[in-house]
Motif scaffolding. Structure first.
Motif, PDB file in Angstrom:
ATOM      1  N   ALA A 147       4.933  -3.471   7.835  1.00 14.88           N
ATOM      2  CA  ALA A 147       4.072  -4.134   6.783  1.00 14.88           C
ATOM      3  C   ALA A 147       3.106  -3.760   5.640  1.00 14.88           C
ATOM      4  N   TRP A 148       3.186  -3.858   5.035  1.00 11.98           N
ATOM      5  CA  TRP A 148       3.122  -3.187   3.292  1.00 11.98           C
ATOM      6  C   TRP A 148       1.689  -3.837   3.161  1.00 11.98           C
ATOM      7  N   PHE A 149       0.748  -3.297   2.678  1.00 11.23           N
ATOM      8  CA  PHE A 149      -0.352  -3.605   2.071  1.00 11.23           C
ATOM      9  C   PHE A 149      -0.695  -2.783   0.930  1.00 11.23           C
ATOM     10  N   GLY A 150      -0.086  -3.950  -0.764  1.00 13.11           N
ATOM     11  CA  GLY A 150       0.802  -2.848  -1.442  1.00 13.11           C
ATOM     12  C   GLY A 150       1.354  -2.499  -1.558  1.00 13.11           C
ATOM     13  N   THR A 151       1.948  -1.947  -2.398  1.00 11.43           N
ATOM     14  CA  THR A 151       3.601  -2.134  -3.412  1.00 11.43           C
ATOM     15  C   THR A 151       3.191  -0.200  -3.736  1.00 11.43           C
ATOM     16  N   PRO A 152       3.899   0.544  -3.240  1.00 11.42           N
ATOM     17  CA  PRO A 152       3.640   1.972  -3.745  1.00 11.42           C
ATOM     18  C   PRO A 152       3.963   2.097  -5.047  1.00 11.42           C
ATOM     19  N   LYS A 153       4.257   3.122  -5.660  1.00 19.29           N
ATOM     20  CA  LYS A 153       4.950   3.463  -6.781  1.00 19.29           C
ATOM     21  C   LYS A 153       6.175   4.110  -6.858  1.00 19.29           C
ATOM     22  N   THR A 154       7.301   4.305  -6.879  1.00 18.65           N
ATOM     23  CA  THR A 154       8.308   4.531  -6.325  1.00 18.65           C
ATOM     24  C   THR A 154       9.032   5.326  -8.120  1.00 18.65           C
ATOM     25  N   PHE A 155      10.005   6.231  -7.779  1.00 22.12           N
ATOM     26  CA  PHE A 155      10.940   6.965  -8.576  1.00 22.12           C
ATOM     27  C   PHE A 155      12.200   7.275  -7.634  1.00 22.12           C
TER      28      PHE A 155
END
Length: 122
Positions: free
Chosen positions: A36-44
């Motif tokens: 379950a994510w709390f927010g959205t991480p930055k990705t590469f």
């Protein structure tokens, strides 16, 4: 996390060393459906792998691998309680840097810690 990880591993491969900036990486893995994510991480994204980072501090969160669909791999150092998830094996032992000595009695594999899906060619 609602469940225990299905994999806890050290990795000595070059990609993991470069990803972490350390002589090896320790990681834990869960199925995507168990997170379950709390927010959205930055990705590469590069070379079939998507790496995620904290947008506030830049810490590495982990990665997804196109050849391991549905799995998420988290950097153990990112975890709030890393001591709960001690690694159970070493992957890419032949690529271990010669100055890294870990006499922990764990299995040492020459390759990946988990079997990858065959690449799909179009």
């Amino acid at each position: 996390m609602r469940t225990e990880p299905f994999l806890r591993s050290y990795c000595h491969c070059r990609d993991c060393r470069k990803q972490t900036g350390a002589p090896l990486m320790a990681f834990v893995a869960w199925r995507e459906t168990e997170i379950a994510w709390f927010g959205t991480p930055k990705t590469f994204r590069s070379g079939g792998v998507e790496r995620s980072f904290c947008e506030h501090c830049g810490s590495q969160i982990g990665y997804r691998d196109d050849l391991l669909p549905g799995d998420l791999y988290f950097a153990l150092g990112f975890m709030d309680e890393p001591e709960r998830y001690p690694p159970t094996l070493h992957a890419f032992e032949k690529r271990r840097l010669p100055f890294v000595h870990m006499d922990d009695g764990l299995p040492h594999l020459d390759g990946f810690s988990i079997e990858r899906q065959p690449e799909q060619r179009n």
